[in-house]
Design a protein around this motif. Sequence first.
Motif, mmCIF file in Angstrom:
data_model
loop_
_atom_site.group_PDB
_atom_site.id
_atom_site.type_symbol
_atom_site.label_atom_id
_atom_site.label_comp_id
_atom_site.label_asym_id
_atom_site.label_seq_id
_atom_site.Cartn_x
_atom_site.Cartn_y
_atom_site.Cartn_z
ATOM 1 N N THR A 117 -9.330 11.980 -10.255
ATOM 2 C CA THR A 117 -7.972 10.839 -10.208
ATOM 3 C C THR A 117 -8.039 10.146 -11.624
ATOM 4 O O THR A 117 -7.150 9.941 -12.146
ATOM 5 N N ALA A 118 -9.245 9.707 -12.123
ATOM 6 C CA ALA A 118 -9.393 8.999 -13.219
ATOM 7 C C ALA A 118 -8.877 9.523 -14.472
ATOM 8 O O ALA A 118 -8.234 9.096 -15.428
ATOM 9 N N LEU A 119 -9.431 10.914 -14.516
ATOM 10 C CA LEU A 119 -8.899 11.730 -15.725
ATOM 11 C C LEU A 119 -7.483 11.953 -15.612
ATOM 12 O O LEU A 119 -6.670 11.739 -16.684
ATOM 13 N N ASP A 120 -6.944 12.023 -14.468
ATOM 14 C CA ASP A 120 -5.492 12.387 -14.210
ATOM 15 C C ASP A 120 -4.581 11.042 -14.938
ATOM 16 O O ASP A 120 -3.556 11.197 -15.481
ATOM 17 N N ALA A 121 -5.191 9.905 -14.548
ATOM 18 C CA ALA A 121 -4.538 8.697 -14.987
ATOM 19 C C ALA A 121 -5.018 8.096 -16.246
ATOM 20 O O ALA A 121 -4.420 7.257 -16.680
ATOM 21 N N ALA A 122 -5.768 8.804 -16.933
ATOM 22 C CA ALA A 122 -6.331 8.532 -18.291
ATOM 23 C C ALA A 122 -5.072 8.321 -19.330
ATOM 24 O O ALA A 122 -4.356 9.227 -19.409
ATOM 25 N N PHE A 123 -5.131 7.312 -20.126
ATOM 26 C CA PHE A 123 -4.412 7.192 -21.155
ATOM 27 C C PHE A 123 -4.654 7.806 -22.496
ATOM 28 O O PHE A 123 -4.857 7.383 -23.604
ATOM 29 N N CYS A 124 -4.675 9.497 -22.358
ATOM 30 C CA CYS A 124 -5.061 10.139 -23.548
ATOM 31 C C CYS A 124 -4.224 11.435 -23.426
ATOM 32 O O CYS A 124 -3.697 11.707 -22.370
ATOM 33 N N VAL A 177 0.942 -1.118 0.177
ATOM 34 C CA VAL A 177 0.015 0.026 0.198
ATOM 35 C C VAL A 177 1.113 1.246 -0.007
ATOM 36 O O VAL A 177 0.567 2.088 -0.644
ATOM 37 N N LYS A 178 1.941 1.225 0.862
ATOM 38 C CA LYS A 178 2.719 2.324 0.722
ATOM 39 C C LYS A 178 3.518 2.607 -0.423
ATOM 40 O O LYS A 178 3.836 3.772 -0.694
ATOM 41 N N GLU A 179 3.787 1.511 -1.040
ATOM 42 C CA GLU A 179 4.670 1.654 -2.347
ATOM 43 C C GLU A 179 3.746 2.140 -3.661
ATOM 44 O O GLU A 179 4.277 2.912 -4.392
ATOM 45 N N LEU A 180 2.338 1.692 -3.345
ATOM 46 C CA LEU A 180 1.650 2.225 -4.447
ATOM 47 C C LEU A 180 1.243 3.804 -4.117
ATOM 48 O O LEU A 180 1.131 4.614 -5.077
ATOM 49 N N VAL A 181 1.260 4.186 -3.026
ATOM 50 C CA VAL A 181 1.187 5.788 -2.620
ATOM 51 C C VAL A 181 2.366 6.507 -3.000
ATOM 52 O O VAL A 181 2.383 7.391 -3.867
ATOM 53 N N ALA A 182 3.409 5.805 -2.852
ATOM 54 C CA ALA A 182 4.713 6.438 -3.187
ATOM 55 C C ALA A 182 4.859 6.410 -4.498
ATOM 56 O O ALA A 182 5.370 7.574 -5.048
ATOM 57 N N ARG A 183 4.639 5.458 -5.367
ATOM 58 C CA ARG A 183 4.787 5.636 -6.858
ATOM 59 C C ARG A 183 3.594 6.292 -7.566
ATOM 60 O O ARG A 183 3.559 6.411 -8.804
ATOM 61 N N GLN A 184 2.644 6.703 -6.675
ATOM 62 C CA GLN A 184 1.256 7.282 -7.370
ATOM 63 C C GLN A 184 0.680 6.272 -8.564
ATOM 64 O O GLN A 184 0.307 6.988 -9.508
ATOM 65 N N ILE A 185 0.862 5.122 -8.423
ATOM 66 C CA ILE A 185 -0.024 4.226 -9.017
ATOM 67 C C ILE A 185 -1.485 4.186 -8.829
ATOM 68 O O ILE A 185 -1.768 4.028 -7.681
ATOM 69 N N THR A 186 -2.276 4.189 -10.106
ATOM 70 C CA THR A 186 -3.409 4.167 -10.021
ATOM 71 C C THR A 186 -4.210 2.924 -9.930
ATOM 72 O O THR A 186 -3.974 2.134 -10.830
#
Length: 328
Positions: free
Chosen positions: A306-313, A227-236
């Motif tokens: 959050t979704a828009l920031d992570a969108a692949f566009c 969980v900490k790694e996901l937060v640190a890497r900002q993985i959605t």
Amino acid sequence: MSVADLPKVELHLHHEGAAPPAFIKQLAHEKNVDLSKIFDANGGYAFRDFVHFLSTYEDATSVLTGPEEFARLTTAILEESAKNGVVYTESFISPDFCGGGDVGAWREYLAAIQEAANAAEAKHGITLRGVVTAVRHFGADKSKTTAHCAAETAGDFVTGFGMGGDEGQFTQGTFSYAFDQAKEAGLQLTTHAGEFGGPESVWDAIKDLNVERIGHGVRSLEDPALVKELVARQITLEVCPGSNVVLGLFPDFASHPIQKLRDAGVKVTVSTDDPPFFHTTMRREYEELSRAFGWDASDFAELNQTALDAAFCDADTKAKVAKRLEQV
């Protein structure tokens, strides 16, 4: 306005898995193919468990045999998504089902899908982008062919590369060549992990495939370090609560870990996965999450951002979608 009526961004939708049962039945009728075994008494898709679901899924796709069918499918998917308030969606599209991995045939399928998507955007105000997807249980060699198709067609419409399928087959690292090939072509990366595979499958996805998003990822909560790694890497995480409940990962929405993941600072989004298979829609996902956790319009606005920031566009597309999200 109820939360169900809000405009929505969806990042995790399987193209063939979004085919309405009536649509597949009609195609089967037109082709004189007997698919009665994949439907239940109410006309929905029938399956016992995840592995049987994959089998039913592949049986349903068997009548999607040409670009014209995929154009019709795309129209049906986007009409349904638009009815549920979706203004931007990314769908997982596999060359394995669109030309068998041949680049020339894949281009024809892709052109048909894009044409239908452009028409749907003009008519319904919904934007589609494609994430080319390897099928995990088809193996590493097939994934390389899929990645080649993705790399050859990367651009404004094909913007990502990912992997779905049976998490019990092979390791994430088995597919590193395909993911490296896609990344070199400028595609953004995601993969299914932490659904039926435990936290270790998410660790493998991060370390071996260097992905920016994780499909599902909900079992990450079992490992505080992860969980900490996901937060640190900002993985959605592309979370699909309704899918997880139907497939038995959690007994109900109230037991789903999306709230705890969000509280821990993990970037979470909401999607439907294979909506007709799991008897869900984006409207229902919003309603159930609101009921389970008391989420209101501000919570969903945050999730959509959050979704828009992570969108692949690209940035221009994101700006266009952002304006649609403001039209409440």
